[in-house]
Structure formats: structure tokens, C-alpha cells
Design an enzyme around this catalytic site. Sequence first.
Site, PDB file in Angstrom:
ATOM      1  N   VAL A  11       0.885  -1.191   0.044  1.00 41.77           N
ATOM      2  CA  VAL A  11      -0.106   0.132  -0.154  1.00 41.77           C
ATOM      3  C   VAL A  11       0.867   1.320  -0.030  1.00 41.77           C
ATOM      4  O   VAL A  11       1.953   1.137   0.588  1.00 41.77           O
ATOM      5  CB  VAL A  11      -1.078   0.002   1.110  1.00 41.77           C
ATOM      6  CG1 VAL A  11      -2.076  -1.108   1.105  1.00 41.77           C
ATOM      7  CG2 VAL A  11      -0.113  -0.002   2.553  1.00 41.77           C
ATOM      8  N   SER A  12       0.264   2.322  -0.444  1.00 39.91           N
ATOM      9  CA  SER A  12       1.183   3.461  -0.758  1.00 39.91           C
ATOM     10  C   SER A  12       1.565   4.164   0.484  1.00 39.91           C
ATOM     11  O   SER A  12       2.514   4.888   0.423  1.00 39.91           O
ATOM     12  CB  SER A  12       0.686   4.519  -1.745  1.00 39.91           C
ATOM     13  OG  SER A  12       0.321   3.587  -3.107  1.00 39.91           O
TER      14      SER A  12
END
Length: 199
Positions: A11-12
Site C-alpha cells: 500500500v502507498s
Amino acid sequence: MSKKAAIYCRVSTHQQTTENQRLELEAYCRRQEWTVAKVYDDSGVSGKTDDRPALRQMLADSAKGKFSVVVCWKIDRIARSTINLLQILQQLRAAGVDFCATTQAIDTTNSAGRMLMTFLGAIAEFERETIVERVKSGLSRAKANGVKLGRPRVAFDINAALRMRDKEGLGYKQIAKALGIPRTTLYRTMGAIPKTSRA
């Protein structure tokens, strides 16, 4: 014999969690009767960067034969572009490791998935050629508009350089270092100027 699977999650931002990805991928592996060898988690790491520690470790472990298939949720979790995806897949293929993106029906453990990878390879090659053509076109347009390309010329005190060469007997390497300029710049500027007599 059951396949050993590596799960890759990303996930960013740290405000997001990879838990849902991991749970779905673990359930997928159970349905396939694959044993999860390890979960590689790049939480809070942007897909735009190549510096992803878990991905780097996963690729290193693939070369050591620690698993036979990599499973991820979507290809954009593991790669930032088609070209980047193909580079990763080439490394995995060289290690004898398959790849599976569960929500996109991409699975190189079967013939349909391998055919799709062939198409992706053609797309990546098209992208590469398009980028090269754009760069060449941009350079040609810049030249036509009078833009000088290449590294900018470095200005320096030519008289000081000549004095160091002719009066002090310094070599080009020493002069370049003293003036803080590249030797190539010095050669290009002073190469045609004959040395004066030291008598």
C-alpha cells in the site's frame, strides 16, 4: 507436491493497511492448495519508486529457490508500469518462479496466463519504442529551435590556464584540478594554442 507461494502486498501510505490483501491472498493460496512460504510486505511504499525493500528481498529469495510462485492482489501492487512488470517477471522466470495476480486472472502457471504475458511483452516493447521516438523527436525539435544540447560549456580564465601551463610547467590534469573544470574542457579550449617559449 504442493507449490510454495510468496505473497507480495503493498500500500502507498502508512494510513492504509495490507491486511485485506494478505487475507485474500492467503485464502487464494489455500484454494489452490499452495503453501505460503513467506509474506513480503511493502507497507507505505510508493509504487513509483524502485527502492522497495520487500520486493527487493522477494526477488533475491526467488533466486535462492525459496518458493515457486509469487502471488499478489493486482499487478499495480508489484509494478509501476508494463515495462517494470516485464522486468520483474523476467527475473522471476529466470529463477523458475511463476506469477499470479489474483484479481486480474493473470497466472503464468497455466497456458492462458503465459499467452497474456507474451501480449504484455509486446506492449512493453511498443512502450519502449514510443518513448525512444518521443525523445528523438523532442531533441530534433529543440535543435531546430536553436537550443544547444549536451552539457553546458564551463567558463574559465584562459590566461591563468596558459600561465600555469607555459610559465609554471603544470600538466593539463593539474591545471584542470586547480581551476575546478573538466580536463576535456581544458583540452578542447587549449589544445590548439601552441606553448610559448620558456627561454
